[in-house]
Enzyme design. Structure first.
Site, mmCIF file in Angstrom:
data_model
loop_
_atom_site.group_PDB
_atom_site.id
_atom_site.type_symbol
_atom_site.label_atom_id
_atom_site.label_comp_id
_atom_site.label_asym_id
_atom_site.label_seq_id
_atom_site.Cartn_x
_atom_site.Cartn_y
_atom_site.Cartn_z
ATOM 1 N N ARG A 154 -10.011 0.394 9.090
ATOM 2 C CA ARG A 154 -9.575 -0.966 9.372
ATOM 3 C C ARG A 154 -10.622 -1.738 10.162
ATOM 4 O O ARG A 154 -10.377 -2.898 10.497
ATOM 5 C CB ARG A 154 -8.294 -0.915 10.192
ATOM 6 N N ARG A 194 -0.746 -9.432 13.152
ATOM 7 C CA ARG A 194 -1.296 -8.372 12.288
ATOM 8 C C ARG A 194 -2.116 -8.962 11.149
ATOM 9 O O ARG A 194 -3.172 -8.426 10.782
ATOM 10 C CB ARG A 194 -0.165 -7.487 11.757
ATOM 11 N N ARG A 219 11.131 -6.521 4.947
ATOM 12 C CA ARG A 219 11.039 -5.130 5.397
ATOM 13 C C ARG A 219 11.614 -4.975 6.809
ATOM 14 O O ARG A 219 12.232 -3.965 7.136
ATOM 15 C CB ARG A 219 9.571 -4.673 5.368
ATOM 16 N N LYS A 256 0.827 -1.216 0.000
ATOM 17 C CA LYS A 256 0.000 0.000 0.000
ATOM 18 C C LYS A 256 0.858 1.262 0.000
ATOM 19 O O LYS A 256 0.636 2.166 -0.812
ATOM 20 C CB LYS A 256 -0.950 0.026 1.220
ATOM 21 N N ARG A 266 11.407 -1.947 11.360
ATOM 22 C CA ARG A 266 10.177 -1.525 12.043
ATOM 23 C C ARG A 266 9.909 -2.454 13.213
ATOM 24 O O ARG A 266 9.974 -3.672 13.081
ATOM 25 C CB ARG A 266 9.011 -1.580 11.050
HETATM 26 P P1 AMP Z 1 0.428 0.258 9.182
HETATM 27 O O1 AMP Z 1 1.642 1.101 8.994
HETATM 28 O O2 AMP Z 1 -0.739 0.728 8.361
HETATM 29 O O3 AMP Z 1 0.697 -1.208 8.988
HETATM 30 O O4 AMP Z 1 -0.013 0.458 10.715
HETATM 31 C C1 AMP Z 1 0.843 0.101 11.775
HETATM 32 C C2 AMP Z 1 0.035 -0.103 13.061
HETATM 33 O O5 AMP Z 1 -0.633 1.127 13.395
HETATM 34 C C3 AMP Z 1 -1.069 -1.137 12.981
HETATM 35 O O6 AMP Z 1 -0.590 -2.455 13.208
HETATM 36 C C4 AMP Z 1 -2.004 -0.664 14.097
HETATM 37 O O7 AMP Z 1 -1.505 -0.994 15.367
HETATM 38 C C5 AMP Z 1 -1.922 0.846 13.943
HETATM 39 N N1 AMP Z 1 -2.951 1.363 12.996
HETATM 40 C C6 AMP Z 1 -2.745 1.930 11.776
HETATM 41 N N2 AMP Z 1 -3.899 2.285 11.202
HETATM 42 C C7 AMP Z 1 -4.870 1.922 12.065
HETATM 43 C C8 AMP Z 1 -6.289 1.991 12.051
HETATM 44 N N3 AMP Z 1 -6.967 2.502 10.993
HETATM 45 N N4 AMP Z 1 -6.969 1.517 13.124
HETATM 46 C C9 AMP Z 1 -6.332 1.001 14.186
HETATM 47 N N5 AMP Z 1 -4.998 0.876 14.262
HETATM 48 C C10 AMP Z 1 -4.269 1.330 13.220
#
Ligand code: AMP
Length: 192
Positions: A88, A144, A127, A13, A133
Protein backbone atom coordinates in the site's frame (compact mmCIF):
# COMPACT_ATOMS: atom_id res chain seq x y z
CA UNK A 1 1.90 -17.48 -9.55
CA UNK A 2 2.68 -14.50 -7.35
CA UNK A 3 -0.11 -12.01 -7.76
CA UNK A 4 -1.25 -8.73 -6.24
CA UNK A 5 -4.89 -7.67 -6.20
CA UNK A 6 -4.93 -3.90 -6.23
CA UNK A 7 -7.62 -1.26 -5.83
CA UNK A 8 -9.17 1.24 -3.44
CA UNK A 9 -11.22 0.22 -0.41
CA UNK A 10 -14.59 -1.01 -1.66
CA UNK A 11 -13.32 -2.10 -5.09
CA UNK A 12 -14.24 -5.72 -4.37
CA UNK A 13 -10.76 -7.13 -3.72
CA UNK A 14 -11.84 -9.50 -0.97
CA UNK A 15 -14.79 -10.80 -3.01
CA UNK A 16 -12.79 -11.39 -6.19
CA UNK A 17 -9.83 -12.82 -4.29
CA UNK A 18 -11.88 -15.92 -3.49
CA UNK A 19 -12.37 -16.75 -7.18
CA UNK A 20 -8.69 -16.24 -7.97
CA UNK A 21 -7.36 -18.41 -5.15
CA UNK A 22 -9.85 -21.15 -6.06
CA UNK A 23 -8.69 -21.04 -9.68
CA UNK A 24 -4.98 -21.09 -8.85
CA UNK A 25 -4.88 -23.01 -5.54
CA UNK A 26 -2.70 -20.40 -3.87
CA UNK A 27 -3.22 -18.83 -0.42
CA UNK A 28 -5.14 -15.57 -0.12
CA UNK A 29 -3.00 -13.23 1.97
CA UNK A 30 -4.98 -10.16 3.05
CA UNK A 31 -3.13 -7.76 5.34
CA UNK A 32 -6.41 -6.21 6.54
CA UNK A 33 -7.71 -9.65 7.59
CA UNK A 34 -4.47 -10.55 9.38
CA UNK A 35 -4.46 -7.20 11.18
CA UNK A 36 -8.14 -7.50 12.20
CA UNK A 37 -7.46 -10.99 13.57
CA UNK A 38 -4.59 -9.59 15.63
CA UNK A 39 -6.79 -6.77 16.92
CA UNK A 40 -9.52 -9.28 17.88
CA UNK A 41 -6.97 -11.41 19.75
CA UNK A 42 -5.37 -8.33 21.36
CA UNK A 43 -1.89 -9.38 20.29
CA UNK A 44 1.00 -6.92 20.58
CA UNK A 45 0.80 -6.36 16.82
CA UNK A 46 -2.98 -5.85 17.00
CA UNK A 47 -2.73 -3.37 19.86
CA UNK A 48 -0.16 -1.40 17.89
CA UNK A 49 -2.20 -1.42 14.67
CA UNK A 50 -5.66 -0.65 16.08
CA UNK A 51 -5.30 3.12 16.52
CA UNK A 52 -4.28 3.54 12.87
CA UNK A 53 -6.99 1.25 11.53
CA UNK A 54 -9.73 3.00 13.50
CA UNK A 55 -8.80 6.30 11.86
CA UNK A 56 -8.45 4.79 8.39
CA UNK A 57 -4.72 5.55 8.36
CA UNK A 58 -2.07 3.10 7.26
CA UNK A 59 -0.34 0.97 9.87
CA UNK A 60 3.43 1.82 9.85
CA UNK A 61 5.40 0.18 7.04
CA UNK A 62 7.79 -1.75 9.28
CA UNK A 63 4.89 -3.48 11.04
CA UNK A 64 3.18 -4.73 7.88
CA UNK A 65 6.41 -5.48 6.03
CA UNK A 66 7.60 -7.84 8.77
CA UNK A 67 4.17 -9.40 8.97
CA UNK A 68 4.07 -10.10 5.21
CA UNK A 69 7.68 -11.31 5.05
CA UNK A 70 6.83 -13.92 7.73
CA UNK A 71 3.62 -14.91 5.99
CA UNK A 72 5.06 -15.45 2.51
CA UNK A 73 7.94 -17.46 3.98
CA UNK A 74 5.46 -20.11 5.13
CA UNK A 75 5.27 -23.45 3.38
CA UNK A 76 1.86 -22.91 1.77
CA UNK A 77 3.07 -19.75 0.01
CA UNK A 78 6.20 -21.31 -1.52
CA UNK A 79 4.55 -21.98 -4.89
CA UNK A 80 2.70 -18.69 -5.08
CA UNK A 81 0.14 -16.45 -3.40
CA UNK A 82 -2.39 -13.72 -3.90
CA UNK A 83 -1.71 -10.54 -1.95
CA UNK A 84 -4.75 -8.40 -1.12
CA UNK A 85 -4.22 -5.00 0.50
CA UNK A 86 -0.43 -5.13 0.22
CA UNK A 87 1.69 -3.30 -0.89
CA UNK A 88 0.00 0.00 0.00
CA UNK A 89 3.07 2.27 -0.12
CA UNK A 90 6.10 2.52 -2.41
CA UNK A 91 8.31 1.47 0.56
CA UNK A 92 6.21 -1.68 1.01
CA UNK A 93 6.47 -2.48 -2.71
CA UNK A 94 10.27 -2.12 -2.61
CA UNK A 95 10.52 -4.27 0.52
CA UNK A 96 8.40 -6.93 -1.15
CA UNK A 97 10.72 -6.93 -4.18
CA UNK A 98 13.71 -7.46 -1.90
CA UNK A 99 12.10 -10.34 -0.04
CA UNK A 100 11.15 -12.07 -3.30
CA UNK A 101 14.48 -11.41 -5.01
CA UNK A 102 16.32 -13.26 -2.25
CA UNK A 103 14.68 -16.44 -3.58
CA UNK A 104 14.91 -15.43 -7.23
CA UNK A 105 11.19 -14.67 -7.44
CA UNK A 106 9.16 -11.70 -8.54
CA UNK A 107 5.59 -10.54 -8.90
CA UNK A 108 3.98 -12.06 -12.00
CA UNK A 109 1.04 -9.70 -12.24
CA UNK A 110 -0.86 -6.91 -10.54
CA UNK A 111 -4.62 -6.95 -11.11
CA UNK A 112 -6.10 -3.50 -10.60
CA UNK A 113 -9.86 -3.21 -10.07
CA UNK A 114 -11.22 0.08 -11.41
CA UNK A 115 -14.33 1.50 -9.71
CA UNK A 116 -15.48 5.16 -9.71
CA UNK A 117 -15.34 7.06 -6.38
CA UNK A 118 -19.11 7.55 -5.89
CA UNK A 119 -19.67 3.80 -6.35
CA UNK A 120 -16.92 3.04 -3.78
CA UNK A 121 -18.56 5.20 -1.10
CA UNK A 122 -21.97 3.59 -1.77
CA UNK A 123 -20.47 0.10 -1.49
CA UNK A 124 -18.54 0.90 1.70
CA UNK A 125 -21.58 2.42 3.42
CA UNK A 126 -23.59 -0.69 2.46
CA UNK A 127 -20.84 -2.92 3.89
CA UNK A 128 -20.93 -0.84 7.10
CA UNK A 129 -24.59 -1.80 7.54
CA UNK A 130 -24.12 -5.44 6.58
CA UNK A 131 -20.87 -6.28 8.39
CA UNK A 132 -20.50 -3.50 10.95
CA UNK A 133 -16.79 -3.00 10.33
CA UNK A 134 -15.60 -0.27 12.69
CA UNK A 135 -13.68 1.56 9.93
CA UNK A 136 -16.66 1.82 7.55
CA UNK A 137 -18.12 5.10 8.87
CA UNK A 138 -18.40 8.02 6.40
CA UNK A 139 -15.53 10.10 7.86
CA UNK A 140 -13.21 7.13 8.09
CA UNK A 141 -14.20 5.97 4.58
CA UNK A 142 -13.30 9.39 3.19
CA UNK A 143 -9.95 9.29 4.95
CA UNK A 144 -9.24 5.77 3.64
CA UNK A 145 -9.95 6.89 0.07
CA UNK A 146 -7.72 9.97 0.51
CA UNK A 147 -4.92 7.80 1.94
CA UNK A 148 -5.32 5.42 -1.01
CA UNK A 149 -4.93 8.28 -3.54
CA UNK A 150 -1.96 9.84 -1.74
CA UNK A 151 0.04 6.81 -0.60
CA UNK A 152 -1.15 3.73 -2.46
CA UNK A 153 -1.86 4.85 -6.03
CA UNK A 154 1.79 5.87 -6.60
CA UNK A 155 2.72 2.18 -6.21
CA UNK A 156 1.01 1.47 -9.55
CA UNK A 157 3.74 3.30 -11.46
CA UNK A 158 6.35 0.73 -10.40
CA UNK A 159 4.34 -2.17 -11.78
CA UNK A 160 3.16 -0.30 -14.89
CA UNK A 161 6.80 0.38 -15.80
CA UNK A 162 7.54 -3.33 -15.53
CA UNK A 163 4.63 -4.23 -17.77
CA UNK A 164 2.89 -6.42 -15.18
CA UNK A 165 -0.11 -4.17 -14.49
CA UNK A 166 -3.52 -5.37 -15.70
CA UNK A 167 -6.48 -3.00 -15.34
CA UNK A 168 -9.90 -4.55 -14.95
CA UNK A 169 -13.33 -2.86 -14.94
CA UNK A 170 -14.63 -3.50 -11.41
CA UNK A 171 -18.18 -2.23 -11.99
CA UNK A 172 -21.27 -4.36 -12.55
CA UNK A 173 -22.36 -7.64 -11.00
CA UNK A 174 -19.91 -9.63 -8.89
CA UNK A 175 -20.13 -12.48 -11.41
CA UNK A 176 -19.39 -10.20 -14.38
CA UNK A 177 -16.31 -8.79 -12.62
CA UNK A 178 -15.26 -12.35 -11.71
CA UNK A 179 -15.35 -13.38 -15.38
CA UNK A 180 -13.19 -10.39 -16.35
CA UNK A 181 -10.73 -11.16 -13.55
CA UNK A 182 -10.52 -14.87 -14.40
CA UNK A 183 -9.99 -14.10 -18.09
CA UNK A 184 -6.89 -12.09 -17.14
CA UNK A 185 -5.69 -14.74 -14.67
CA UNK A 186 -5.98 -17.49 -17.30
CA UNK A 187 -3.89 -15.42 -19.72
CA UNK A 188 -0.93 -15.10 -17.31
CA UNK A 189 2.37 -16.94 -17.60
CA UNK A 190 4.55 -17.32 -14.49
CA UNK A 191 7.62 -15.03 -14.61
CA UNK A 192 10.12 -16.82 -12.34
P1 AMP B 1 -8.38 -3.50 4.38
O1 AMP B 1 -9.18 -4.60 4.99
O2 AMP B 1 -7.41 -3.99 3.34
O3 AMP B 1 -9.23 -2.37 3.87
O4 AMP B 1 -7.47 -2.91 5.57
C1 AMP B 1 -8.05 -2.34 6.72
C2 AMP B 1 -7.04 -1.42 7.42
O5 AMP B 1 -5.89 -2.19 7.81
C3 AMP B 1 -6.49 -0.29 6.57
O6 AMP B 1 -7.35 0.84 6.56
C4 AMP B 1 -5.17 0.00 7.28
O7 AMP B 1 -5.36 0.71 8.47
C5 AMP B 1 -4.71 -1.41 7.66
N1 AMP B 1 -3.88 -2.02 6.58
C6 AMP B 1 -4.20 -3.09 5.80
N2 AMP B 1 -3.22 -3.38 4.94
C7 AMP B 1 -2.25 -2.46 5.16
C8 AMP B 1 -0.99 -2.19 4.58
N3 AMP B 1 -0.50 -2.94 3.55
N4 AMP B 1 -0.26 -1.16 5.06
C9 AMP B 1 -0.71 -0.40 6.08
N5 AMP B 1 -1.90 -0.57 6.66
C10 AMP B 1 -2.67 -1.59 6.21
Amino acid sequence: MRLILFGPPGAGKGTQATAIVDALSVPHIATGDILRENVANATELGNRAKQYMDRGDLVPDEVVIDMIADRIAREDARGGFLLDGFPRTVAQARALDEVLERDGHRIDAVLRLLVPDDELVTRLLRRAQEQGRSDDTRDVIENRLAVYRAETEPVLGLYRDRGVLHEIDGTGDISEVRERVLTVVRSLEPAA
